[in-house]
Design an enzyme around this catalytic site. Structure first.
Site, mmCIF file in Angstrom:
data_model
loop_
_atom_site.group_PDB
_atom_site.id
_atom_site.type_symbol
_atom_site.label_atom_id
_atom_site.label_comp_id
_atom_site.label_asym_id
_atom_site.label_seq_id
_atom_site.Cartn_x
_atom_site.Cartn_y
_atom_site.Cartn_z
ATOM 1 N N GLU A 123 1.482 1.259 1.122
ATOM 2 C CA GLU A 123 0.149 1.309 1.967
ATOM 3 C C GLU A 123 0.560 1.073 3.244
ATOM 4 O OE1 GLU A 123 -2.557 -1.741 -0.102
ATOM 5 O OE2 GLU A 123 -2.355 -0.362 -1.889
ATOM 6 N N GLU A 146 -9.236 -2.937 3.658
ATOM 7 C CA GLU A 146 -8.885 -1.611 3.059
ATOM 8 C C GLU A 146 -9.084 -0.561 4.322
ATOM 9 O OE1 GLU A 146 -7.043 -1.104 0.059
ATOM 10 O OE2 GLU A 146 -7.852 -2.787 -0.935
ATOM 11 N N HIS A 164 -4.669 -3.290 3.837
ATOM 12 C CA HIS A 164 -4.209 -2.394 2.587
ATOM 13 C C HIS A 164 -4.670 -1.248 2.898
ATOM 14 C CE1 HIS A 164 -2.952 -5.684 -0.267
ATOM 15 N NE2 HIS A 164 -3.464 -6.569 0.724
ATOM 16 N N HIS A 218 1.679 -3.912 0.164
ATOM 17 C CA HIS A 218 2.139 -2.784 -0.869
ATOM 18 C C HIS A 218 2.817 -2.038 -0.155
ATOM 19 C CE1 HIS A 218 -1.495 -4.224 -3.673
ATOM 20 N NE2 HIS A 218 -0.368 -4.747 -3.971
#
Length: 634
Positions: free
Chosen positions: A240, A454, A369, A237
Site C-alpha cells: 500500500e 484509506e 493505507h 502494509h
C-alpha cells in the site's frame, strides 16, 4: 649452547598461548580466495583468506563451527534487533576481508558502537557477548587501516541524487521512490531546511533497513514546552504505497513552502513538532515494488519479512478495555501491555513504533493505507467481533466528529476511482473482527488519538496517478496536522512552580484521561463547548476548572493548573488508579517519559534458580559437537 635468557622464554610462552587471531602479523602476505559463505553473501567484499582470524582452515570447518551457526540464527534469537549489523560484523571475523594479498580488519569503533547498542538484546536472552566480537582482539583502529563492515548497508544512501538541470530546488518529482531514493530525498530535504528539519531512525526492519523519520520543528530534536507532537505513518502494509509517496511529497512541500515564506506553513512548523515516517514496512515494499505498479497482487508484499501483518501485530488492549469499562473505579486508559503478548511473535518494526510512542508525547496521529476510500476511527475492533460493522465509538466520540470535519475529502477526490470500488466520503468504526490494530493501541496505551486513512482503492497506483492523489490529499493532510491545536493545553505545576509529570487531566463526561509529559505540559483535544476539566496527581489536591471553547476558536486555549500538596497524614491516593493484572514490559502503567526498555520475553528468558541452561542452549548443542560455553553468562 647456553640456555636462552628467561625473558626470551617468557616471550615465547606468551605467543604460544595466545587466543586465536593473536598469532597474525600486522601485514602478512596471504592468498585471497572467493567468499563462499551463504550467511555472509551480502558482505561488503568478495574475497577472504585461510586460515581465518579464528584459525579455521577450510569452508567446511567454518560452516560447522558454533560461531557460524550463531551468526546464521542471530536475527531469530534477537527477534530482528541489530540485524543485519551484528551478522555482518561477525562475518568480518569469520571470513576476514582480503585485498591485494593483505588482510584488512574491521574498525574497532564500529564494533564498540554495536556492542553498546546491542548488549541489552543479548542480556534479554541471557546470552554472553560472543568472544569473537571482542572489539580489542579482532578489530583495528582507523590508523591501522581498518574498514567499515557495515558500509554496504549505507551504500547508495549517502550520495545525493542531482535534480535535472534547470529545475529549482523546490521541484517535487511525482514518482515512486525505491528505499535508497526515499532516504536520499528525506536527507536532502532535511539538509535544505536544517534549521527546521532533521532525519532520525526509530529502529530497523527485520531485514535491517532503517525506519527513517523526518521531523519538522522550530527546534528539531527537542520537545518544546506546550508544543504539540503529531505523527503520520505510511506503508504499514508494504504493497500500500500511496501513503508512502504522499509523505515523501509532504516533506518536500513543507520544506519548500517554509523557505518560500508561506505564512501558513511557517506558522505550522513554528508551533508544531511534526514527525513523518513514510515507510514502516520497507521490507514488504521491496517485494511489492519488484512486481511493480499495475501488476502487484492484493497481498504481495503486504506483510513484513517475517510474514507478519504489522497493523495487526500490536497488543490487543481493546478487549481489555471493554471489560474495564464495565467496572466502576477502574481506569480504562493507559492500559499496560499484558505479559502474554510478548510470548507471541513481535516484529522489530512493531517494537520500534511502540518504543517511539513511549518516548515522545504524541497528541495526534494518522496511518495511511490503501485499498478503499474511507477514514477509520477507534475503536477499530468491534465490541462484538461477530458483528464487524457494529458502531464502536470511544469515549472521545465528539473528538472523532471534530477530526472527521477536517478530513472530509474534496469533491474531486470522491470521483477518483481505481479498481472495483466506488470512492465515497465515509467513515468507519468497529469495522474489524480482528484485534491488535495500531490505532486502538495508540488510544488505549498513550495520550495519542490515531485515525486510519484509506487513500484509494488501488494499493499500488500507477505513477501517472500520483500527482492527482497528491492534489486530492494535500489540503486534508495540512488540515489534519493543524487540528492538533484544537482543544486545550497548559502546564500542571506545584505551588513552587515545579512541573508535575504524570498528573492526570480529566474531562467530566469523557471517561478517558490523559497524563502530563515530563515537563508538566499537556494537550487535550476537545470540541467546542463547555467542559469541566480536572487536574490531579498522587499527593496533591485536585483542581477543577470550567472551560468554554467558542465554536470558531482555531487555537488551543491555555488552561494551567497549580496543585497544592495534601496535608500531613495518610495520602488519599486517587481512585481509578487501580489496575488488574501485572504491569507490561514496556513500563506497564508508567506514564509517558518513564518508559523502560522493552524486555519481550523476560519471564522465559531469565536464568532459572536451579542453575539450568538458558532456553536456547539445547539448540546449539544439538547442531554441533562443539558446545559454545562462551555463550553462557553463568
Amino acid at each position: 649452547m647456553p640456555p636462552p635468557p628467561p625473558l626470551l622464554l617468557l616471550t615465547v610462552l606468551v605467543f604460544a598461548t595466545a587466543r586465536p587471531g593473536c598469532e597474525f602479523e600486522r601485514n602478512p602476505a596471504v592468498t585471497c580466495v572467493d567468499l563462499q559463505l551463504r550467511t555472509c553473501s551480502d558482505a561488503a567484499y568478495n574475497h577472504t583468506t585461510f586460515p581465518t582470524l579464528l584459525r579455521h582452515r577450510s569452508w567446511e570447518v567454518v560452516e560447522a563451527s558454533s560461531e557460524y551457526i550463531l551468526l546464521s540464527v542471530l536475527h531469530q534469537l534477537l527477534e530482528g534487533q541489530c540485524n543485519p549489523d551484528l551478522r555482518l560484523l561477525g562475518c568480518a571475523v569469520l571470513a576476514p576481508r582480503c585485498e591485494g594479498s593483505q588482510v584488512r580488519r574491521p574498525c574497532r569503533h564500529i564494533c564498540e558502537g554495536l556492542r553498546e547498542a546491542c548488549q541489552p538484546a543479548f542480556d534479554a536472552i541471557d546470552m554472553a557477548w560472543p568472544y569473537f566480537l571482542d572489539c580489542h582482539l579482532y578489530f583495528a583502529s582507523e590508523d591501522e587501516g581498518c574498514y567499515d563492515p557495515l558500509e554496504k548497508l549505507r551504500g547508495g544512501l549517502e550520495a545525493d541524487e542531482a535534480l535535472p538541470s534547470g529545475l529549482p530546488p523546490t521541484f517535487i518529482r511525482f514518482s515512486h521512490h525505491s528505499y535508497a531514493q526515499m532516504v536520499r530525498v528525506l536527507r536532502r530535504t532535511a539538509s535544505r531546511c536544517a534549521h527546521v528539519a532533521r532525519t532520525y531512525s526509530i529502529g530497523r526492519s527485520f531485514d535491517g533497513r532503517d525506519l527513517l523519520v523526518i521531523e519538522f520543528s522550530s527546534r528539531p530534536g527537542q520537545h518544546e514546552l506546550m508544543e504539540p507532537e503529531v505523527k503520520l505513518i505510511g506503508n504499514i502494509h508494504g504493497n500500500e504505497v500511496a501513503g508512502r509517496e504522499m509523505l515523501i511529497y509532504l516533506a518536500q512541500y513543507l520544506c519548500s513552502e517554509y523557505l518560500l515564506g508561506n505564512p501558513r506553513i511557517q506558522r505550522l512548523l513554528n508551533t508544531t513538532r511534526i514527525h513523518l515516517l513514510p515507510s514502516m514496512n520497507p521490507d514488504g515494499y521491496e517485494v511489492a515494488a519488484a512486481e511493480g505498479a499495475g501488476y502487484n497482487g492484493w497481498t504481495s508484499g503486504r506483510q513484513n519479512a517475517q510474514n507478519l501483518d504489522l497493523n495487526r501485530n500490536f497488543p490487543d488492549l481493546t478487549s481489555e478495555y471493554y471489560q474495564l469499562a464495565e467496572t466502576r473505579g477502574v481506569r480504562s486508559d493507559h492500559i499496560p501491555i499484558p505479559q502474554h503478548y510478548w510470548w507471541g511473535k513481535v516484529a522489530p518494526e512493531t517494537k520500534a513504533i511502540m518504543k517511539w510512542m513511549q518516548t515522545i508525547p504524541f497528541v495526534l496521529s494518522a496511518s495511511l493505507h490503501g485499498g478503499d476510500l474511507v477514514v477509520s476511527y477507534p475503536f477499530d475492533f468491534s465490541k462484538h467481533p461477530q458483528e464487524e460493522k457494529m458502531f464502536s465509538p470511544t469515549p472521545d466520540e465528539k473528538v472523532r466528529g471534530l477530526l472527521h470535519s477536517v478530513m472530509l475529502m474534496d469533491k474531486g477526490r470522491s470521483e477518483v476511482r481505481y479498481g472495483p470500488f466506488v470512492g465515497r466520503d465515509s467513515f468507519l468504526m468497529g469495522k474489524s473482527s480482528e484485534p491488535s490494530r495500531m490505532s486502538d493501541f495508540n488510544y488505549l496505551h498513550t495520550n495519542c488519538f490515531e485515525i486510519t486513512v484509506e487513500l484509494g482503492c488501488v494499493k499500488f497506483p500507477p505513477e501517472e496517478a500520483l500527482y492527482t492523489l497528491w492534489q486530492h490529499n494535500k489540503e486534508s493532510l495540512l488540515n489534519f496536522m493543524e487540528t492538533v491545536h484544537r482543544g486545550i493545553k497548559g502546564v500542571v505545576m506545584d505551588k513552587f512552580g515545579k512541573p508535575v509529570k504524570n498528573a492526570r487531566i480529566l474531562v467530566k463526561g469523557i471517561r478517558h484521561d490523559i497524563t502530563t509529559a515530563p515537563d508538566g505540559d499537556y494537550w487535550r483535544l476537545l470540541p467546542p463547548g463547555t467542559h469541566i476539566v480536572i487536574a490531579q496527581a498522587p499527593g496533591y489536591t485536585k483542581v477543577i476548572k470550567k472551560v468554554i471553547l467558542p465554536a470558531r476558536m482555531k487555537r488551543a486555549g491555555r488552561v494551567d493548573f497549580i496543585l497544592q500538596p495534601l496535608g500531613v497524614g495518610p495520602r488519599n491516593f486517587l481512585h481509578g488508579l487501580r489496575r488488574t493484572g501485572p504491569h507490561g514490559p514496556l513500563g506497564g502503567a508508567s506514564s509517558l517519559g518513564e518508559a523502560t526498555e522493552p524486555d519481550p520475553l523476560r519471564a522465559r528468558r531469565q536464568p532459572s534458580a536451579d542453575g539450568s541452561k538458558p532456553w536456547w542452549w539445547s539448540y546449539f548443542t544439538s547442531l554441533s559437537t562443539h558446545r559454545p560455553r562462551w555463550l553462557l553468562k553463568y
